[in-house]
Design a protein around this motif. Structure first.
Motif, short mmCIF file in Angstrom:
data_model
loop_
_atom_site.label_atom_id
_atom_site.label_comp_id
_atom_site.label_asym_id
_atom_site.label_seq_id
_atom_site.Cartn_x
_atom_site.Cartn_y
_atom_site.Cartn_z
N TRP A 322 91.46 84.27 39.00
CA TRP A 322 92.61 83.39 39.08
C TRP A 322 93.28 83.15 40.28
O TRP A 322 94.13 82.25 40.36
N ARG A 391 95.96 81.06 30.17
CA ARG A 391 96.21 82.13 31.39
C ARG A 391 96.61 81.45 32.56
O ARG A 391 97.37 81.83 33.30
N VAL A 392 95.87 80.20 33.03
CA VAL A 392 96.08 79.60 34.29
C VAL A 392 97.76 78.84 34.05
O VAL A 392 98.20 79.07 35.23
N ARG A 400 97.90 78.09 40.64
CA ARG A 400 96.81 77.54 39.80
C ARG A 400 95.76 77.06 39.92
O ARG A 400 95.39 76.01 40.78
#
Length: 598
Positions: A322, A391-392, A400
């Motif tokens: 991420w 999730r992003v 992001r």
């Protein structure tokens, strides 16, 4: 009332209601010691031979790729049987009408017709394949592949003959077996109609089984068996990754032995940090400092699709994906294969500041998965992309990573299925590259229908290339078919790489009854497409038979999409210039990507 045959003096239906002579009217009386099966099978009349030879000849006309003699023989045998059935229908209708009016043709005329039919069949069986060698050599030269020789012609003719006679014997035996049913039908016309219809359906069913079991299983060419034992193999030059940022490593939550054959190939490949820094020195990139790329992968291993998705997310969590600048969501083919040229090109051009997420969604080869349920790759793609997207979205906007998508063949079909429409695609993904996307993919078809009038189905131009571009080579990414430079390429950017000789792209069931647009659009060009002639049923089988060999052709042809195509495509999608001299990167990919990949 007796039903007469214009080519014979005997009855078709006996007094006991049984179909005589295997469905073929013959002169003379037939008792229990009637004609042998061989005699029944070999008695072909001129109409049936003419249409059978026409179907046989049509199967030898040019197609997208050069085929081995055995696949050409299979197609030719099917073509001959298709033509034979058409001639048989015409003959039967003529017999029925003539019988109603008492019209009869002398036995001598019929015998002459049989002799003429045999002569035409014998001459055509040899002459047609020999005549077609030049056509197939032209196709082979176009894709830089060895062309056929005289042995190919003779062997394919022999194979076609064997296929045809097997189908014919099956048809006649099935027709004879309908005698049991015919005793319960009191209308002679209905008895004959049912017998012939059922026999034809049996032959068609056999042909469809051949499509499934022989031809379509070779579409992708990588997965050759549905056995789970395949996933236990570790090919030569495939080793457990040493970087902890790849699934299957010693630190991974996914054990190396659990990844399956394609998972092992995927996770052991890819550039290292040192290789990224070396190759990309002096080349433009979409990121700055080189990093070790992340690869997250999970196989089925007895788990449900949601469980596999959770396993991929756990790997992304473990590796810190991420925090990377971009995440590429790859939809694999049936058993989990990934186009390594495309994936590595993305990682290099991102200078390693990326994570690639992929998963296995089926234990079956792509061809079988496509037949059993086309929804599986779509559902798997939607689940994985939605989970990563969610999730992003939970991250601060400034942190992001951008989401990209990719897939080849069945993977491209599944990846396209993530999005409901072009607008949905543009709003949810930053870009993507799809290679060898099947022509029946809804999203791809939507873009193709939007093409400008002066562009073709093979090389469509959509909205002056503003967001989506179709290409075979890097040049297609910067200029339209008239050599006019495209306008600005705005983000999000997407590329469909499709070779004009890729049967996976151009095959569709509607080829059975409809001439494709691309055939007219490419007429007159010095390409296999430009030399093709559409024939109902036959063209469908020609392109279907091209699929088992479409991966054995050189890079840039058939179903093979290599570095020279993938690098410019990903460069354009990532906002770089596709026309840059990417030689150092291309050399690295052609050196590092193992032969087993794509």
């Amino acid at each position: 009332m007796r039903l007469h045959n214009p080519f014979s003096g005997s009855r078709l239906i006996g007094r006991n209601g049984v179909i005589l002579h295997g469905g073929r009217l013959r002169p003379g009386r037939v008792g229990r010691t009637g004609k042998t099966l061989a005699a029944q099978v070999t008695a072909l009349t001129v109409p049936e031979v003419a249409t059978g030879i026409a179907g046989y000849a049509a199967s030898y006309t040019p197609s997208l790729l050069p085929r081995p003699w055995y696949f050409q023989g299979l197609v030719a045998g099917i073509g001959a049987m298709s033509g034979y059935q058409l001639g048989l229908l015409a003959t039967w209708l003529a017999e029925t009408v003539a019988g109603r009016f008492g019209v009869r043709i002398k036995p001598g005329v019929r015998r002459g017709g049989i002799a003429a039919g045999a002569a035409v069949a014998g001459l055509g069986m040899v002459a047609i394949p020999l005549r077609s060698i030049r056509w197939h050599r032209q196709t082979a030269a176009y894709v830089r592949h060895p062309g056929p020789d005289a042995f190919w012609a003779v062997a394919s003719a022999g194979a076609a003959s064997g296929v045809f006679w097997l189908f014919l014997a099956q048809w006649r035996l099935t027709l004879a077996s309908i005698n049991i049913l015919s005793t319960h039908l009191h209308n002679r016309f209905a008895r004959d109609l049912v017998a012939r219809a059922v026999s034809t359906l049996v032959v068609l069913a056999t042909i469809l089984v051949l499509l499934d079991q022989v031809i379509l299983r070779g579409v992708v060419g990588v997965a050759t068996t549905a056995s789970a034992q395949v996933d236990l193999r570790t090919p030569p030059n495939v080793f457990q990754p040493t970087t902890p940022l790849h699934s299957g490593s010693g630190e991974s939550l996914e054990p190396w032995d659990s990844l399956g054959l394609q998972g092992k190939r995927f996770t052991c490949a890819g550039p290292t940090l040192a290789r990224v820094a070396e190759v990309m020195a002096g080349l433009p990139a979409a990121s700055e400092e080189p990093l070790q790329p992340i690869r997250a992968y999970a196989s089925m291993n007895g788990r449900t699709l949601p469980e596999v998705v959770d396993a991929v997310l756990a790997e992304l969590d473990r590796t810190g994906a991420w925090e990377r600048k971009a995440i590429l969501v790859v939809t694999t083919t049936g058993r989990g294969n990934v186009n390594e040229w495309s994936t590595s090109a993305f990682e290099y051009l991102m200078r390693g500041d990326s994570a690639v997420a992929a998963m296995q969604y089926s234990g079956l080869p792509s061809a079988v998965t496509m037949i059993s349920s086309k929804a599986v790759p779509v559902n798997a793609s939607q689940m994985l992309f939605a989970a990563i997207e969610e999730r992003v979205a939970s991250l601060p906007e400034s942190r992001r990573p951008k989401l990209y998508v990719a897939g080849e063949s069945l993977g491209a079909f599944g990846s396209n299925g993530i999005f409901e429409s072009p607008d949905d695609l543009f709003s949810r993904a930053a870009g993507g590259v799809w290679t060898g996307c099947p022509g029946f993919t809804p999203l791809q078809s939507a873009f193709t229908r939007r093409r400008s009038p002066d562009s073709t189905q093979v090389w469509p131009v959509v909205d002056d290339g503003r967001h989506v571009r179709f290409a075979t080579t890097g040049d297609h990414l910067v200029t339209d078919p008239c050599d006019v430079p495209f306008g600005p390429w705005d983000e999000p950017r997407f590329v469909y790489l499709q070779n004009d000789t890729d049967p996976v792209v151009w095959w569709a069931p509607k080829l059975l009854w409809r001439k494709p647009e691309w055939m007219d659009e490419m007429r007159g060009t010095n390409t296999p497409m430009g030399r093709m002639t559409w024939v109902p049923v036959i063209t469908f089988w020609q392109i279907a038979a091209d699929m088992p060999v479409c991966r054995s052709i050189g890079a840039g042809y058939g179903h093979k999409y290599a570095a020279e195509q993938c690098v410019p495509a990903w460069a354009g999608v990532l906002g770089l210039d596709p026309a840059t001299d990417w030689t150092p990167l291309l050399d690295a990919l052609n050196t590092d990507v193992p032969p087993v990949a794509p």
